[in-house]
Design a protein around this motif. Structure first.
Motif, PDB file in Angstrom:
ATOM      1  N   ILE A 147       0.874  -1.177   0.000  1.00  0.00           N
ATOM      2  CA  ILE A 147       0.000   0.000   0.000  1.00  0.00           C
ATOM      3  C   ILE A 147       0.905   1.219   0.000  1.00  0.00           C
ATOM      4  O   ILE A 147       1.726   1.389   0.894  1.00  0.00           O
ATOM      5  CB  ILE A 147      -0.929   0.021   1.230  1.00  0.00           C
ATOM      6  N   THR A 160      -3.614   0.315  -7.943  1.00  0.00           N
ATOM      7  CA  THR A 160      -5.070   0.368  -7.859  1.00  0.00           C
ATOM      8  C   THR A 160      -5.471   1.326  -6.742  1.00  0.00           C
ATOM      9  O   THR A 160      -5.087   1.122  -5.586  1.00  0.00           O
ATOM     10  CB  THR A 160      -5.650  -1.028  -7.559  1.00  0.00           C
ATOM     11  N   LEU A 162      -7.096   3.088  -3.636  1.00  0.00           N
ATOM     12  CA  LEU A 162      -7.787   2.549  -2.466  1.00  0.00           C
ATOM     13  C   LEU A 162      -8.663   3.593  -1.787  1.00  0.00           C
ATOM     14  O   LEU A 162      -9.849   3.394  -1.585  1.00  0.00           O
ATOM     15  CB  LEU A 162      -6.777   2.007  -1.451  1.00  0.00           C
ATOM     16  N   LEU A 284      -2.949   0.425  -4.042  1.00  0.00           N
ATOM     17  CA  LEU A 284      -2.504  -0.948  -3.841  1.00  0.00           C
ATOM     18  C   LEU A 284      -1.565  -1.285  -4.980  1.00  0.00           C
ATOM     19  O   LEU A 284      -1.938  -1.205  -6.156  1.00  0.00           O
ATOM     20  CB  LEU A 284      -3.718  -1.878  -3.838  1.00  0.00           C
ATOM     21  N   TYR A 300      -5.059  -9.562  -0.603  1.00  0.00           N
ATOM     22  CA  TYR A 300      -5.035  -8.527  -1.649  1.00  0.00           C
ATOM     23  C   TYR A 300      -6.461  -8.158  -2.056  1.00  0.00           C
ATOM     24  O   TYR A 300      -6.819  -6.981  -2.139  1.00  0.00           O
ATOM     25  CB  TYR A 300      -4.245  -9.045  -2.851  1.00  0.00           C
ATOM     26  N   ASP A 301      -7.297  -9.177  -2.305  1.00  0.00           N
ATOM     27  CA  ASP A 301      -8.666  -8.930  -2.737  1.00  0.00           C
ATOM     28  C   ASP A 301      -9.492  -8.259  -1.643  1.00  0.00           C
ATOM     29  O   ASP A 301     -10.331  -7.390  -1.929  1.00  0.00           O
ATOM     30  CB  ASP A 301      -9.333 -10.244  -3.155  1.00  0.00           C
ATOM     31  N   LYS A 304      -8.444  -4.661  -1.626  1.00  0.00           N
ATOM     32  CA  LYS A 304      -8.942  -4.031  -2.863  1.00  0.00           C
ATOM     33  C   LYS A 304     -10.446  -3.774  -2.777  1.00  0.00           C
ATOM     34  O   LYS A 304     -10.930  -2.708  -3.155  1.00  0.00           O
ATOM     35  CB  LYS A 304      -8.624  -4.918  -4.056  1.00  0.00           C
ATOM     36  N   ASN A 305     -11.180  -4.734  -2.280  1.00  0.00           N
ATOM     37  CA  ASN A 305     -12.645  -4.600  -2.204  1.00  0.00           C
ATOM     38  C   ASN A 305     -13.105  -3.653  -1.103  1.00  0.00           C
ATOM     39  O   ASN A 305     -14.260  -3.236  -1.086  1.00  0.00           O
ATOM     40  CB  ASN A 305     -13.287  -5.972  -2.011  1.00  0.00           C
ATOM     41  N   ARG A 307     -11.724  -0.708  -0.596  1.00  0.00           N
ATOM     42  CA  ARG A 307     -11.281   0.648  -0.921  1.00  0.00           C
ATOM     43  C   ARG A 307     -12.451   1.615  -0.999  1.00  0.00           C
ATOM     44  O   ARG A 307     -13.556   1.257  -1.383  1.00  0.00           O
ATOM     45  CB  ARG A 307     -10.497   0.659  -2.244  1.00  0.00           C
TER      46      ARG A 307
END
Length: 310
Positions: A147, A160, A162, A284, A300-301, A304-305, A307
């Motif tokens: 991060i 990605t 966040l 991310l 990780y997922d 990510k989800n 964010r």
């Protein structure tokens, strides 16, 4: 040294079943294939493992000594492959992640708590670095992902978004601005401030918004706030250091909102900064060619989800 697993399998199967034909059935190959595999192994080792005639098969002395070692080799290999397979299916394993310190203070712990509830046996290694260190840790494979602050991205990394994290003023409850709900940057000009140091990714971002001259007691450059001159009396590399200085009554500090952990400093007040509102984006990051371990992929997922980008 190349390990001839097929040859070792053929040798053990022949020794255990007493014939090339039965060994071929067990290994689901032809007798010719079994014969060739054994021959290749003997050539590789430079020894004869089996004495064979038209009616019988017998282990040589070397073959007798090697047989228990060969069995152990195949058993250990089988156990290792089974463990990897089961670990992948169960998403078990260790995870290493790099992050900037403020992400480790308030954002990441919530996700780690949920992850640990699902996978209590998985160990997580968190490397808290400055933004440059996060990218380097991921590139060097010390961390599977990280991060970091948004910014110029390395060509081998993906980023990605966040969440957005606003910069705020933090002061002690006896400071002249402590009762304010919000202040402008211009209203800070008469107050000594604690600021991010030159090596900090936050400093580069603030310089871009306010102008580097504004942060050195000048009159602002064309890219910043004209006429703004802030009194930067103290520079620190860590937000935690800045908060410690504020708690001691040294001065007020400019820090990201995520740096303030609720309840940690009862005497400190968080005041919104306006004119302009300055935010940083947390991203991310991972290597483009990376294939994360099953355990790391789940974490990780989850990050990510979770964010929230505004």
């Amino acid at each position: 040294m190349k390990i001839d697993i097929l040859g070792v399998q053929a040798f053990v199967a022949i020794a255990d079943h007493g014939s090339f034909n039965k060994a071929a059935d067990v290994l689901h190959v032809t007798q010719t294939a079994v014969t060739q595999r054994l021959r290749n192994l003997e050539i590789f080792l430079g020894v004869t493992l089996l004495e064979r005639t038209t009616r019988s098969i017998a282990l040589t002395r070397t073959g007798q000594d090697f047989l228990p070692q060969a069995r152990r080799l195949l058993q250990e290999l089988s156990a290792a492959l089974t463990e990897i397979h089961e670990t992948g299916k169960a998403q078990r394993g260790d995870v290493s992640i790099a992050c900037i310190p403020t992400a480790g203070v308030r954002y990441l712990p919530q996700v780690i708590r949920d992850y640990s509830a699902l996978f209590p046996d998985n160990r997580i290694k968190i490397l808290d670095h400055a933004s440059v260190g996060v990218a380097e840790a991921v590139l060097r494979r010390e961390a599977e992902f990280g991060i970091n602050l948004a910014g110029p991205n390395h060509p081998e990394l993906t980023a990605t978004p966040l969440l957005q994290d606003q910069f705020v003023l933090v002061c002690r409850d006896d400071h002249a601005l402590a009762r304010r709900k919000s202040v402008t940057w211009a209203q800070l000009q008469s107050h000594p401030l604690i600021f991010a140091g030159q090596a900090s990714g936050n400093r580069a971002l603030l310089d871009g918004y306010l102008g580097s001259e504004s942060l050195h007691g000048g009159q602002g450059d064309q890219g910043g706030q004209a006429g703004l001159s802030l009194q930067i009396h103290y520079e620190v590399q860590r937000n935690s250091t800045a908060l410690g200085l504020v708690e001691a009554g040294i001065a007020a500090a400019i820090v990201p909102n995520l740096a303030m952990q609720k309840g940690t400093y009862p005497r400190l007040r968080v005041i919104k900064l306006q004119g302009p509102v300055i935010s940083r984006t947390l991203v991310l990051v991972a290597r483009k060619a990376a294939r994360l371990s099953p355990a790391a992929q789940i974490l990780y997922d989850m990050i990510k989800n979770s964010r929230v980008v505004k």
